[in-house]
Design a protein around this motif. Structure first.
Motif, PDB file in Angstrom:
ATOM      1  N   UNK A 351       0.835  -1.204   0.000  1.00  0.00           N
ATOM      2  CA  UNK A 351       0.000   0.000   0.000  1.00  0.00           C
ATOM      3  C   UNK A 351       0.866   1.248   0.000  1.00  0.00           C
ATOM      4  N   UNK A 426      -6.241  15.321  -1.078  1.00  0.00           N
ATOM      5  CA  UNK A 426      -7.142  14.448  -0.331  1.00  0.00           C
ATOM      6  C   UNK A 426      -6.875  12.991  -0.656  1.00  0.00           C
ATOM      7  N   UNK A 427      -6.787  12.702  -1.947  1.00  0.00           N
ATOM      8  CA  UNK A 427      -6.543  11.308  -2.340  1.00  0.00           C
ATOM      9  C   UNK A 427      -5.193  10.854  -1.774  1.00  0.00           C
ATOM     10  N   UNK A 430      -5.603  10.254   1.826  1.00  0.00           N
ATOM     11  CA  UNK A 430      -6.439   9.071   2.016  1.00  0.00           C
ATOM     12  C   UNK A 430      -5.627   7.808   1.779  1.00  0.00           C
ATOM     13  N   UNK A 431      -4.874   7.801   0.698  1.00  0.00           N
ATOM     14  CA  UNK A 431      -4.067   6.627   0.378  1.00  0.00           C
ATOM     15  C   UNK A 431      -3.014   6.380   1.465  1.00  0.00           C
ATOM     16  N   UNK A 502      -7.598  14.904  -8.198  1.00  0.00           N
ATOM     17  CA  UNK A 502      -8.531  14.801  -7.079  1.00  0.00           C
ATOM     18  C   UNK A 502      -9.840  14.151  -7.479  1.00  0.00           C
ATOM     19  N   UNK A 503     -10.243  14.346  -8.739  1.00  0.00           N
ATOM     20  CA  UNK A 503     -11.550  13.834  -9.160  1.00  0.00           C
ATOM     21  C   UNK A 503     -11.404  12.487  -9.858  1.00  0.00           C
ATOM     22  N   UNK A 504     -10.376  12.374 -10.687  1.00  0.00           N
ATOM     23  CA  UNK A 504     -10.191  11.119 -11.426  1.00  0.00           C
ATOM     24  C   UNK A 504      -8.824  10.530 -11.104  1.00  0.00           C
ATOM     25  N   UNK A 505      -8.623  10.113  -9.875  1.00  0.00           N
ATOM     26  CA  UNK A 505      -7.275   9.649  -9.521  1.00  0.00           C
ATOM     27  C   UNK A 505      -6.980   8.229  -9.986  1.00  0.00           C
ATOM     28  N   UNK A 506      -8.014   7.517 -10.447  1.00  0.00           N
ATOM     29  CA  UNK A 506      -7.833   6.070 -10.584  1.00  0.00           C
ATOM     30  C   UNK A 506      -6.764   5.709 -11.611  1.00  0.00           C
ATOM     31  N   UNK A 509      -3.436   6.218  -9.985  1.00  0.00           N
ATOM     32  CA  UNK A 509      -3.307   5.253  -8.886  1.00  0.00           C
ATOM     33  C   UNK A 509      -3.069   3.851  -9.414  1.00  0.00           C
ATOM     34  N   UNK A 510      -3.744   3.527 -10.516  1.00  0.00           N
ATOM     35  CA  UNK A 510      -3.521   2.207 -11.112  1.00  0.00           C
ATOM     36  C   UNK A 510      -2.089   2.047 -11.560  1.00  0.00           C
TER      37      UNK A 510
ATOM     38  N   UNK C  67     -17.513   5.570 -12.200  1.00  0.00           N
ATOM     39  CA  UNK C  67     -16.144   5.174 -12.529  1.00  0.00           C
ATOM     40  C   UNK C  67     -15.430   4.839 -11.228  1.00  0.00           C
ATOM     41  N   UNK C  68     -14.256   4.265 -11.386  1.00  0.00           N
ATOM     42  CA  UNK C  68     -13.508   3.875 -10.203  1.00  0.00           C
ATOM     43  C   UNK C  68     -12.799   5.087  -9.629  1.00  0.00           C
ATOM     44  N   UNK C  69     -13.049   5.347  -8.378  1.00  0.00           N
ATOM     45  CA  UNK C  69     -12.459   6.522  -7.730  1.00  0.00           C
ATOM     46  C   UNK C  69     -11.068   6.163  -7.229  1.00  0.00           C
ATOM     47  N   UNK C  71      -8.755   2.843  -6.914  1.00  0.00           N
ATOM     48  CA  UNK C  71      -8.754   1.438  -7.313  1.00  0.00           C
ATOM     49  C   UNK C  71      -7.918   0.572  -6.384  1.00  0.00           C
TER      50      UNK C  71
END
Lengths: 524, 99, 626, 268
Positions: A351, A426-427, A430-431, A502-506, A509-510, C67-69, C71
């Motif tokens: 993580x 924030x993300x 959070x992570x 902030x809105x589309x972090x995925x 993050x991926x 959508x995935x926020x 993942x």
């Protein structure tokens, strides 16, 4: 004894070679291009081209990479996805900062001639002659290259060399401010003395670890520690000293004292670069050291991480509350963020390896953006020209009315620092916090949450000042708002990035989740 | 005699160097203290190299010398720049950045 | 439409973005686009409602993943919207009342040169609020939660000409942050316990968790709700927040944002289900706030602050209901809806009065406005009747149910909660009537340069619509338990419980108390002379006023004890809660000032810090590890 | 095994030498003591089987680094005496705790560890070190290049001043000198223009007047000077073959209206 040519995977090292090579080429440009204006153009083009090319190579490598990564040279350097991710982050920071370096608003960030005494005749002559200190571009390239190296090197001595490769240019850059040069010199002197002091501590740690384990390769240290009979005090002392060296660069309490002074005194463009990139590079190196070399010492070292994290969060926050200088306030906020970064280290490795790059990316983008905004708000000199930056908090009152976009971007960066949702910060938080919770460090997270709640207060105080307070009578004329094209580009790009992350972090993050495995090479 | 004694000597030199940074106002002297700390680390590396019976420690010490030389150049350049601006190399005097 | 519910968020958000980005170029038509965006969101919600009504009750909830926020890893979070009866109810309330307030603002803010920006913020607020209620996980809810926070500071501070407005925005921020910590901690607890943050999973797994865990999570959620909904002990910011433009107070501080806490509690029903102690605390907080708010309402002369206190008190009712468990959930939401209508209407009425009185807010300077402003008087009057709980107006149907359910239960609880709710109704009647009479009846106390006049149609029409709602909505929704049945899939079906007192007795007692309160107020503020300055409690003044026989009776019988209690409470509110916030802030800064001394500017001290730090760390780790 | 005598010698030299860092007042003294420390360390390296490193230590540290330090010390004023009075309150105690603490901790940590010296150890000769350097550590070597470039550039950036004004010609220099009110000519050597090549005769300016300050004050005090008067008439003599000499009645020329070009031509 015969000499065997070592096998080196140069291709994997290409991004670093490009950047360092461009730095060396930049020095040659200094020698052969005489006109300052042309030289600046050439240097800027060269630097940007090198950074973009390097980034391109990294993307290509990332796409081509099949497994975890490439061992460039056994025991010395490993380019895995984690390293590539960090390098890409550093290159982005480098690109943005390079634009700030090149920005000419307010006369540019750097002095015309570093060798002149402040206020001397020579200084005026140099200004009149239109000189420009274009050496800053190759110096910055060396710094970026050193930092990139720092993220992928797996040998403690090589790490020491990489540390100095990126530190020396930074010491120099700090000393080269165009305005408030006394402060700039003071900052450089302090930064240098303390930096050298901490690298000596680091080095002694390396010596002790070498003594205890007979190796300096981080991968083999991990194996060697497991084979040691019991907790070796020599090893522990060495490990602590090494980690302290990195914590100095991250700016964690009690090894933080250079941060506010250096951030305040340095040219703002350099502060932006330093604030974003140094932290990222040091975190990247700490990742490898903590999770590979000293992974078996996790329990013993967790006390260090916890104590320093708590001290940083609390001290950074509390002292930032009473700051009146914006650059200093952001510096102390950086100290608090060092604490938040360490919180992630208390978490599970997988993580943390996703959370940390994201956190540093979010933090770095907001930092570069915020300092870019700082460089736009200037005092007006008596002759009507543009003077030094207006860094006293009170001078920012009513900025929201005069320049809503600038103030709005600043507000966005501050909200991101505070970790308000819809921003990258924030993300990131959070992570980082969920990594720590997954590692069972919830008391630490609790303190972190409280600290970030208190911290939000001083960020919001500035927002309130910008939007909800009117400038005192007559004060408006004393502040000049610059409109440098390059700086504005940096501000808007970082603001957009902070929002999008902030809105589309995925997506990002991926990518970082793919990078959450450290390639451990054993052998050689 | 066990080369570990050299490591203890290194630790003592390291501490003296550190004390110099804390106690001396003259920037150059403080900087010499840092150099002494680096040398102490070198001594420890060479001693451990002897103990382990391999050359790696020596190589490291070699690198440290190069790095230290580069660091000295930069550091003294900064000190000279400060001296030109303020006519002093006291570490205590420039203290406008604080708080 | 149900699967397109994201449009309801996207429309106002897009409008806000366009208005902010275009800047002055959108000045001419920007406000109408804002109205259209909010109206469009309402139509989306309405479409979803119609679609849902066509389905059987248990199939009405629809969870759409956009959508995935965040993942992968241990925690996977999607951006998903949950359109179920509860959230759609909120969507309709927010967008309907919101659109009316948008329309009203077109006229109210006409002379403000930043009207376009104001509409951008309003749209932003609506979008964030809709995100809050439509989110299908606590994390996304938190996004909306902070979003409404940010948007509301922008709106509170919109008129940022005065320093105290900035202070108000600041204070609201600090108090709300305390609440936010609660939500974050709750999320932390839920994440560690359940490994998920979406309502569905938590709803499923909540039964397995220990009571202690659930109680902790519940209390943390309550803290969050207290911050947002201005509940005891975090209520102090609401009064100050009245510094913002009046439409903002109507939208944020009456109808929508402040009810988010109630929504959070009801939405977290599965958590509270397993934590009866936490539930009781919710009810206690509600009971305290409803009393405290009512008492504060009696002491305020500023019309907006009095209304704010009343809001606090009414939300106290909702909290109390939510704290009663499944018995009360539906009634809490029901009261929330009716309250949204009548309180928003009254705020708009107050705005209309201020509009007419050159932005005067002191009720002691009003009086006899009924002649000058007939529409405002009538609409405000309907809202007044509704909040008093006079049958058959809306408030009666919702508040009476809450009082009734408060008497349900065993042991001490029904008596304490029930009686508090009952007495609260009387207090409400008194202070709301005081407000009403002081404003519209009695003698004119305004100065000569003020010429009260009715507001333009753009302002009165929304007031009329809200007044119609205040009058009849309760009756419509209460008939045949329509509303409670509609919410049943979310709040669960509850068997009817008998209150400890017969229902008829409760209703009668309530109405008697309400009548007493209203009549008392009439004698004191309707018929009698209202001094233009607030009476001071000094002995001399009291003796001087003793000449007025009626006055002194009033004072002795009703007012003096009340005034003392009120004063004490208001003082306590200011001194203790504000004091705590201020003292804390001061404490932090003095701690900061002390700590910054460590940064002496002497590089040798810095090196010393590092070295001593290193020594301590090595000593602890190495020596401790041996 | 390692030579014990050597160790004690080295230990005493290095520790006493380095203590000057704390107690000596003059920068130059400290630098010289550190030079001895560096030499002592070089000896230690040789004793520890690293003769190559010992040589490098002397070359790099005593030869280059410490000389650089001395150089800078001289630049900033070598005879500055530093007061050892502590100005920061409590700093001595903190330093004592910090440095003493780290020393105690490190010594106790090192003392606890029992590492025995390896038997099969050969001295590190240049060849072996070279092989190591260019095989295992070749990357580090390459990167050091960047480091050295940085150092060189950095020193230049902070200390080098390029020519900011155009180089002044001799003519301009002379004009500036005269504008500043200096003697129109260089301070003459005794005996210049004199017919008598001796220190006791004052020089004559181009107009033939004796320049008093061209004769040593000592001779004047002893009254051992020669008057120029007796030579002057020789100048006035139109038969004088010396073409450089000016007629005594030539109008005195003011420094300010002298045409430099003309003056240049004359001097040639």
């Amino acid at each position: 004894m015969s000499f065997t040519t070592p096998t080196i995977d140069w291709a994997a090292f290409a991004p670093i070679i490009i950047v360092l090579g461009a730095g060396a080429a930049g020095i040659l440009v200094e020698a052969f291009v005489k006109t300052p204006a042309t030289r600046r153009t050439v240097q800027l083009a060269l630097s940007l081209a090198a950074l973009v090319a390097s980034l391109g190579v990294i993307i290509a490598q990332w796409a081509a990479l099949d497994g975890a990564g490439t061992v460039v040279m056994s025991g010395m350097a490993t380019v895995d996805r984690q390293a590539l991710a960090w390098m890409a982050i550093l290159l982005v920071f480098g690109l943005l900062s390079m634009l700030l370096f090149a920005s000419r608003d307010g006369g540019g960030a750097f002095t015309e001639l570093g060798a002149t005494a402040p206020g001397s005749v020579e200084e005026k002559l140099a200004r009149r002659a239109g000189l420009q200190l274009t050496e800053v571009y190759p110096l910055a390239l060396f710094a970026v290259g050193g930092m990139m190296l720092f993220t992928c090197v797996t040998d403690l001595v090589f790490l020491f060399v990489a540390l100095e490769v990126f530190s020396l240019p930074l010491y120099l850059l700090v000393a080269l401010a165009r305005r408030r040069r006394y402060l700039s010199h003071e900052a450089a002197l302090k930064y240098f003395i303390l930096g050298a002091f901490s690298s000596a501590i680091y080095l002694f740690g390396v010596a002790l670890v070498y003594g205890a384990t007979t190796v300096t390769d981080v991968n083999m240290i991990g194996t060697a520690i497991v084979n040691l009979a019991d907790a070796d005090p020599l090893l522990l002392a060495g490990a602590v000293m090494i980690i302290v060296g990195f914590m100095f660069k991250i700016g964690a309490v009690p090894f933080h004292s250079w941060v506010p002074d250096a951030y305040q005194g340095a040219p703002t463009a350099v502060t932006a670069f330093m604030g974003a990139a140094t932290k990222a590079a040091a975190t990247a190196a700490l990742v490898r050291v903590m999770f590979v070399a000293f992974a078996p010492l996790e329990w013993e070292l967790s006390w260090l991480v916890w104590a320093v994290a708590i001290a940083s969060m609390v001290y950074g926050t509390v002292v930032a509350l009473v700051q009146t200088d914006i650059k200093r306030m952001l510096a102390y906020s950086g100290v608090a963020h060092a604490g938040f970064i360490l919180v992630a280290f208390a978490g599970l490795e997988g993580e943390a390896l996703t959370a940390l790059p994201f956190y540093l990316l979010a933090y770095g983008l907001a930092t570069i953006g915020a300092f870019a905004v700082v460089s736009q708000v200037r005092e007006r000199a008596e002759d009507g020209g543009v003077g030094a930056e207006a860094v006293r908090l009170g001078q920012w009152a009513g900025l929201g009315k005069r320049s809503p976009l600038l103030a709005g971007s600043m507000a966005l960066f501050l909200l991101s620092f505070a970790g308000i949702p819809m921003t990258a910060g924030f993300i990131g938080k959070f992570e980082a916090f969920s990594a720590a919770i997954a590692g069972g460090a919830w008391p630490l997270v609790l303190i972190a949450v409280l600290a970030s709640a208190v911290a939000a207060f001083f960020y919001v105080r500035l927002i309130v000042l910008m939007f909800f307070t009117d400038a005192p009578e007559g004060a408006e004329e004393t502040i000049a708002i610059e409109d440098g094209a390059l700086t504005r580009v940096v501000i808007y790009v970082t603001a957009a990035a902070v929002l999008v992350l902030g809105i589309l972090p995925s997506g990002v993050l991926n990518l970082f989740a793919d990078a959450s495995v450290l390639l451990v090479s054993v052998g050689g | 005699m066990n080369p570990m004694n050299y490591v203890i000597l290194a630790a003592i030199l390291f501490s003296i160097g550190a004390a110099a940074v804390l106690l001396r106002r003259n920037a150059i002297v403080a900087f010499m203290g840092v150099e002494l700390m680096l040398n102490a680390a070198n001594l420890a590396l060479v001693a451990f190299s002897r103990i382990h019976g391999e050359l790696d420690g020596q190589i490291m010490a070699f690198f440290v010398m190069v790095v230290a030389a580069a660091e000295v150049v930069v550091g003294l350049a900064i000190i000279i720049a400060v001296f030109r601006a303020r006519q002093t190399i006291s570490l205590d005097e420039p203290a406008e950045l604080k708080g | 439409m149900q699967s397109l519910i994201w449009l309801a968020i996207a429309l106002p958000l897009a409008s806000a973005a366009v208005l902010l980005c275009l800047g002055r170029r959108a000045d001419a038509w920007g406000h109408w686009m804002g109205v259209a965006a909010s109206g469009g969101a309402f139509l989306v919600g309405l479409g979803a409602l119609i679609e849902m009504l066509g389905k059987p009750a248990e199939e009405r909830a629809l969870d759409t993943t956009l959508y995935t926020f965040i993942p992968g890893g241990d925690l996977h979070v999607d951006v998903g919207l949950l359109a179920d009866p509860l959230s759609i109810t909120f969507v309709l309330l927010i967008t309907f009342v919101g659109t009316l307030i948008h329309v009203y603002s077109v006229a109210y803010m006409e002379h403000d040169k930043d009207r376009r920006r104001f509409f951008a913020y309003l749209n932003l607020f609506v979008a964030a609020m809709l995100l809050l209620v439509l989110a299908d996980s606590y994390l996304l809810l938190f996004v909306g939660w902070e979003g409404v926070g940010v948007a509301s500071y922008l709106l509170i501070g919109f008129w940022n000409y005065k320093p105290e407005y900035a202070t108000a925005a600041n204070k609201a921020f600090v108090v709300n942050r305390i609440g936010d910590i609660g939500l974050i901690i709750a999320m932390g607890i839920m994440f560690t316990t359940f490994g998920a943050l979406d309502f569905a999973t938590i709803g499923e797994l909540a039964g397995n968790a220990s009571t202690a865990t659930l109680t902790a999570a519940g209390l943390a959620l309550l803290l969050a709700a207290c911050g947002k909904s201005a509940q005891f002990p975090l209520q102090s910011w609401l009064g100050d927040a009245m510094a913002g433009p009046t439409p903002v107070s109507a939208l944020i501080h009456a109808a929508t944002m402040v009810t988010a806490g109630v929504y959070l509690i009801v939405r977290s029903a599965p958590i509270f289900e397993g934590a009866p102690n936490a539930q009781v605390v919710v009810a206690i907080v509600g009971a305290i706030t409803l009393t405290l708010g009512a008492l504060i309402g009696m002491a305020k002369d500023d019309i907006k602050k009095a209304l704010a206190a009343s809001t606090m008190s009414q939300i106290g009712y909702m909290m109390l209901a939510a704290g009663l468990g499944p018995v009360g959930y539906a009634f809490a939401i029901f009261h929330l809806i009716t309250h949204g209508f009548f309180k928003a209407g009254m705020f708009l009425g107050a705005g209309s009065v201020m509009h007419a009185m050159n932005d005067q807010v002191d009720m002691r300077r009003f009086g006899a406005l009924k002649g000058a402003m007939v529409v405002t008087w009538v609409t405000f009057g309907l809202g007044w009747l509704a909040i008093l709980g006079v049958p058959p107006f809306s408030g009666y149907w919702s508040k009476d149910k809450i009082i009734e359910s408060a008497f349900v239960g065993e042991g001490w609880q029904p008596w304490v909660f029930g009686l508090t709710a009952l007495i609260g109704a009387g207090l409400t009647a008194f202070y709301m009537s005081r407000l009403f009479f002081m404003t519209f009846h009695g003698k004119a106390r305004w100065t000569d340069e003020v010429h009260p006049h009715e507001s333009p149609a753009l302002m009165t029409v929304p007031m009329i619509i809200l007044a119609v709602g205040s009058a009849f909505l309760g009756l419509i929704l209460a008939t045949g338990d329509r509303f409670t049945t509609w919410l049943e899939p979310v709040t669960g079906h509850v068997e009817h419980h008998e209150p400890v007192l017969p229902v008829a007795v409760i209703v009668a007692l309530t109405l008697i108390l309400v009548a007493l309160g209203a009549v008392g107020a009439w004698f004191k503020y309707g018929r009698a002379e209202v001094p233009q300055e607030a009476p001071s409690a000094s002995l001399a003044t009291i003796t001087a006023r003793n000449d007025f026989f009626q006055d002194s009776v009033n004072r002795a019988v009703f007012q003096r004890p009340g005034q003392h209690v009120t004063r004490t409470l208001v003082y306590a509110d200011a001194a203790i809660v504000d004091g705590a916030v201020n003292k804390q802030a001061r404490g932090w800064s003095s701690l900061g000032s002390a700590s910054r001394k460590l940064q002496t500017g002497q590089v040798r001290s810095y090196a010393a810090t590092m070295l001593v730090g290193l020594v301590i760390v090595i000593a602890v780790i190495v020596v401790g590890g041996l | 095994m390692v030579n014990e005598v050597l160790f004690w010698v080295v230990a005493i030299i290095t520790v006493t030498g380095s203590l000057s860092l704390l107690f000596a007042r003059k920068g130059a003294h400290i630098a010289m003591s550190i030079v001895t420390v560096m030499c002592g360390l070089a000896a230690a390296y040789v004793g520890l089987g690293a003769p190559f490193l010992g040589v490098v230590q002397i070359v790099v540290y005593t030869g280059a680094v410490m000389m650089l330090f001395l150089f800078v010390l001289m630049l900033v004023g070598v005879d500055q005496r530093e007061s050892l009075k502590e100005t920061i309150k409590g700093q001595r105690w903190i330093a004592l705790v910090g440095a003493g603490g780290i020393a105690l901790l490190l010594i106790s940590v090192i003392g606890r560890v029992e590492l025995t010296s390896s038997d099969q150890f050969t001295d590190g000769n240049p060849e072996e070190i070279a092989i190591e350097l260019f095989s295992q550590y070749v990357l580090v070597m390459e990167v050091l290049g960047a480091l050295l470039i940085t150092a060189a550039v950095g020193a230049l950036v902070l200390t080098h001043t390029p020519r900011l004004t155009p180089r002044r010609t001799q003519v301009e220099l002379q004009a500036a000198r005269i504008l500043a009110g200096a003697d129109p000519v260089n301070k003459p050597m005794p005996g210049v223009y004199a017919r008598h090549n001796a220190l006791d005769v004052p020089a004559l300016d181009p107009e033939g007047n004796p320049i008093d300050h061209s004769v040593s004050r000592v001779l004047e005090a002893r009254h051992q000077t020669q008057e120029g008067a007796e030579f002057r008439h020789q100048l006035a003599d139109p038969d004088n073959p010396d073409h450089d000499a000016k007629p005594a009645d030539a109008p005195p020329r003011d420094a300010h209206d002298r045409n430099p070009r003309q003056g240049e031509g004359e001097s040639r």
